[in-house]
Design a protein around this motif. Structure first.
Motif, PDB file in Angstrom:
ATOM      1  N   THR A   1      54.160  13.400  64.018  1.00 43.65           N
ATOM      2  CA  THR A   1      55.602  13.517  63.816  1.00 43.65           C
ATOM      3  C   THR A   1      56.296  13.919  65.114  1.00 43.65           C
ATOM      4  N   GLU A   2      57.311  13.167  65.481  1.00 43.55           N
ATOM      5  CA  GLU A   2      58.108  13.476  66.666  1.00 43.55           C
ATOM      6  C   GLU A   2      59.479  14.038  66.291  1.00 43.55           C
ATOM      7  N   TRP A   3      60.053  13.536  65.196  1.00 43.14           N
ATOM      8  CA  TRP A   3      61.384  13.970  64.786  1.00 43.14           C
ATOM      9  C   TRP A   3      61.393  14.282  63.299  1.00 43.14           C
ATOM     10  N   VAL A   4      62.351  15.117  62.913  1.00 45.00           N
ATOM     11  CA  VAL A   4      62.586  15.407  61.502  1.00 45.00           C
ATOM     12  C   VAL A   4      64.067  15.177  61.225  1.00 45.00           C
ATOM     13  N   SER A   5      64.346  14.243  60.323  1.00 41.64           N
ATOM     14  CA  SER A   5      65.720  13.970  59.912  1.00 41.64           C
ATOM     15  C   SER A   5      65.971  14.674  58.579  1.00 41.64           C
ATOM     16  N   SER A   6      67.091  15.403  58.491  1.00 40.42           N
ATOM     17  CA  SER A   6      67.352  16.222  57.303  1.00 40.42           C
ATOM     18  C   SER A   6      68.705  15.903  56.691  1.00 40.42           C
ATOM     19  N   LEU A   7      68.733  15.860  55.367  1.00 42.61           N
ATOM     20  CA  LEU A   7      69.969  15.769  54.605  1.00 42.61           C
ATOM     21  C   LEU A   7      70.115  17.072  53.818  1.00 42.61           C
ATOM     22  N   VAL A   8      71.305  17.647  53.842  1.00 46.73           N
ATOM     23  CA  VAL A   8      71.554  18.936  53.197  1.00 46.73           C
ATOM     24  C   VAL A   8      72.561  18.750  52.080  1.00 46.73           C
ATOM     25  N   GLU A   9      72.273  19.315  50.915  1.00 46.19           N
ATOM     26  CA  GLU A   9      73.208  19.256  49.819  1.00 46.19           C
ATOM     27  C   GLU A   9      73.012  20.454  48.905  1.00 46.19           C
ATOM     28  N   ALA A  10      73.995  20.703  48.052  1.00 42.90           N
ATOM     29  CA  ALA A  10      73.904  21.772  47.059  1.00 42.90           C
ATOM     30  C   ALA A  10      73.657  21.154  45.691  1.00 42.90           C
ATOM     31  N   GLN A  11      72.885  21.849  44.867  1.00 42.25           N
ATOM     32  CA  GLN A  11      72.667  21.392  43.506  1.00 42.25           C
ATOM     33  C   GLN A  11      72.332  22.592  42.636  1.00 42.25           C
ATOM     34  N   VAL A  12      72.457  22.443  41.337  1.00 45.52           N
ATOM     35  CA  VAL A  12      72.057  23.520  40.439  1.00 45.52           C
ATOM     36  C   VAL A  12      70.552  23.484  40.269  1.00 45.52           C
ATOM     37  N   ALA A  13      69.981  24.621  39.886  1.00 48.80           N
ATOM     38  CA  ALA A  13      68.525  24.744  39.848  1.00 48.80           C
ATOM     39  C   ALA A  13      67.881  23.770  38.876  1.00 48.80           C
ATOM     40  N   GLY A  14      68.412  23.647  37.666  1.00 49.04           N
ATOM     41  CA  GLY A  14      67.847  22.708  36.707  1.00 49.04           C
ATOM     42  C   GLY A  14      66.360  22.900  36.508  1.00 49.04           C
ATOM     43  N   ASP A  15      65.584  21.830  36.736  1.00 47.14           N
ATOM     44  CA  ASP A  15      64.132  21.873  36.532  1.00 47.14           C
ATOM     45  C   ASP A  15      63.413  22.784  37.524  1.00 47.14           C
ATOM     46  N   ARG A  16      64.074  23.187  38.608  1.00 47.56           N
ATOM     47  CA  ARG A  16      63.463  24.079  39.595  1.00 47.56           C
ATOM     48  C   ARG A  16      63.692  25.547  39.257  1.00 47.56           C
ATOM     49  N   ALA A  17      64.406  25.827  38.158  1.00 48.91           N
ATOM     50  CA  ALA A  17      64.768  27.206  37.823  1.00 48.91           C
ATOM     51  C   ALA A  17      63.536  28.097  37.652  1.00 48.91           C
TER      52      ALA A  17
ATOM     53  N   GLY B   1      59.858  12.991  58.175  1.00 52.85           N
ATOM     54  CA  GLY B   1      59.211  13.048  59.470  1.00 52.85           C
ATOM     55  C   GLY B   1      59.019  11.650  60.020  1.00 52.85           C
ATOM     56  N   VAL B   2      59.357  11.469  61.289  1.00 48.64           N
ATOM     57  CA  VAL B   2      59.323  10.150  61.920  1.00 48.64           C
ATOM     58  C   VAL B   2      58.450  10.201  63.173  1.00 48.64           C
ATOM     59  N   SER B   3      57.620   9.177  63.346  1.00 55.02           N
ATOM     60  CA  SER B   3      56.741   9.116  64.514  1.00 55.02           C
ATOM     61  C   SER B   3      57.485   8.523  65.707  1.00 55.02           C
ATOM     62  N   ARG B   4      56.828   8.531  66.850  1.00 53.06           N
ATOM     63  CA  ARG B   4      57.430   8.017  68.080  1.00 53.06           C
ATOM     64  C   ARG B   4      57.763   6.529  67.982  1.00 53.06           C
ATOM     65  N   ILE B   5      57.003   5.794  67.147  1.00 53.66           N
ATOM     66  CA  ILE B   5      57.259   4.357  67.015  1.00 53.66           C
ATOM     67  C   ILE B   5      58.135   4.050  65.798  1.00 53.66           C
ATOM     68  N   GLY B   6      58.672   5.085  65.166  1.00 56.13           N
ATOM     69  CA  GLY B   6      59.607   4.881  64.070  1.00 56.13           C
ATOM     70  C   GLY B   6      59.003   4.865  62.688  1.00 56.13           C
ATOM     71  N   THR B   7      57.694   5.100  62.569  1.00 60.09           N
ATOM     72  CA  THR B   7      57.060   5.147  61.260  1.00 60.09           C
ATOM     73  C   THR B   7      57.479   6.414  60.512  1.00 60.09           C
ATOM     74  N   ARG B   8      57.762   6.284  59.234  1.00 56.90           N
ATOM     75  CA  ARG B   8      58.099   7.443  58.412  1.00 56.90           C
ATOM     76  C   ARG B   8      56.793   8.060  57.910  1.00 56.90           C
ATOM     77  N   CYS B   9      56.501   9.235  58.409  1.00 61.24           N
ATOM     78  CA  CYS B   9      55.193   9.858  58.188  1.00 61.24           C
ATOM     79  C   CYS B   9      55.126  10.645  56.890  1.00 61.24           C
ATOM     80  N   TRP B  10      56.230  11.204  56.453  1.00 59.88           N
ATOM     81  CA  TRP B  10      56.232  12.047  55.263  1.00 59.88           C
ATOM     82  C   TRP B  10      57.668  12.287  54.802  1.00 59.88           C
ATOM     83  N   LEU B  11      57.766  12.715  53.551  1.00 60.72           N
ATOM     84  CA  LEU B  11      59.042  13.097  52.952  1.00 60.72           C
ATOM     85  C   LEU B  11      58.868  14.467  52.311  1.00 60.72           C
TER      86      LEU B  11
END
Length: 261
Positions: A181-197, A215-225
């Motif tokens: 992994t070379e980079w990590v792209s993140s999206l941030v949002e708010a939500q209610v707990a629901g099933d995570r309560a 997570g993104v590799s140097r060649i652009g592969t998406r390594c994980w979510l």
């Protein structure tokens, strides 16, 4: 994103120099308590027992983190507000270390782990090829025994391999699909707990901070979510979340122009 093996974030760059010499944190805090100005690079190298190039690399990292600002011809200045934020969402760092840094006992629980067929939304997010499997883990982070973060990780792989579910997502991904992994792209949002309560010990209508990270590799592969759910100030043990942004030269003119337009 939580990862103890990140080559940059394995230790806080401001703690880069151990005792018995003065640490960079000591020097930084002294600057905050004085006029805000750090010593020049040459003097820092002597104080820390480091080469000047190594000092310059650490300062670059500190500037990127918002701990300092360097102005040509004026010097290097410490940001006195940088340490006011408990949990910085603009940093990639093992969350257990963040918890410990705030003075709490940290523990990580592995709740689930195993190979699964990717759902359509995971296929879309990770751009998974036909025939790929996904290694899924669910973990929970506790501070002083209180749940403060729950994470679900998805790592694609062409075939099943032996992995250690207790390792970080970066380590598992490199083992499972061979990508660093070379980079990590993140999206941030708010939500209610629901099933995570239940996972976080809060009510179902409690607001959570949700981070979806890729997570993104140097060649652009998406390594994980990774999908993280933080109880933050709404949980039984309040943690303050925030970030630091650097004001770039000329931004005032940009703002004024936009206001007049």
């Amino acid at each position: 994103m939580t990862d103890p093996t990140d080559p940059i974030r394995a230790t806080d760059p401001i703690d880069a120099v151990p005792a018995p010499r003065p640490s960079l944190r000591d020097i930084w805090q002294a600057a905050v308590g004085a006029d805000g100005r750090l010593p020049p690079e040459t003097e820092l190298a002597d104080l820390l027992g480091m080469g000047r190039n190594s000092v310059r690399e650490v300062l670059i990292r500190l500037e990127a983190e918002g701990y300092i600002a360097r102005r040509h011809g004026a010097g290097t200045f410490a940001n006195p507000a940088a340490m006011d934020i408990g949990v910085r969402i603009d940093r990639t760092m093992e969350f257990a270390e963040v918890v410990r840094g705030l003075g709490h006992e940290a523990r990580v629980e592995l709740l689930e782990a195993g190979w699964v067929s990717p759902s359509p939304d995971i296929v879309e997010k990770l751009q998974v090829r036909d025939g790929y499997l996904v290694y899924r883990t669910c973990k929970r982070w506790l501070a002083d025994g209180h749940p403060v973060m729950y994470a679900e990780d998805f790592i694609p792989a062409p075939r099943k391999v032996a992995v250690d579910a207790a390792k970080s997502v970066l380590v598992i991904a490199e083992r499972a699909n061979g990508h660093v992994t070379e980079w990590v792209s993140s999206l941030v949002e708010a939500q209610v707990a629901g099933d995570r309560a239940d996972d976080l010990g809060v009510g179902r209508s409690t607001p959570l901070l949700r981070l979806e990270q890729v997570g993104v590799s140097r060649i652009g592969t998406r390594c994980w979510l990774a999908r993280e759910y933080h109880s933050g100030s709404a949980g039984p043990l309040p943690l303050r979340y925030g970030l630091v942004r650097t004001v770039l030269p000329g931004i005032e003119e940009t703002v004024d122009f936009a206001a007049r337009g």
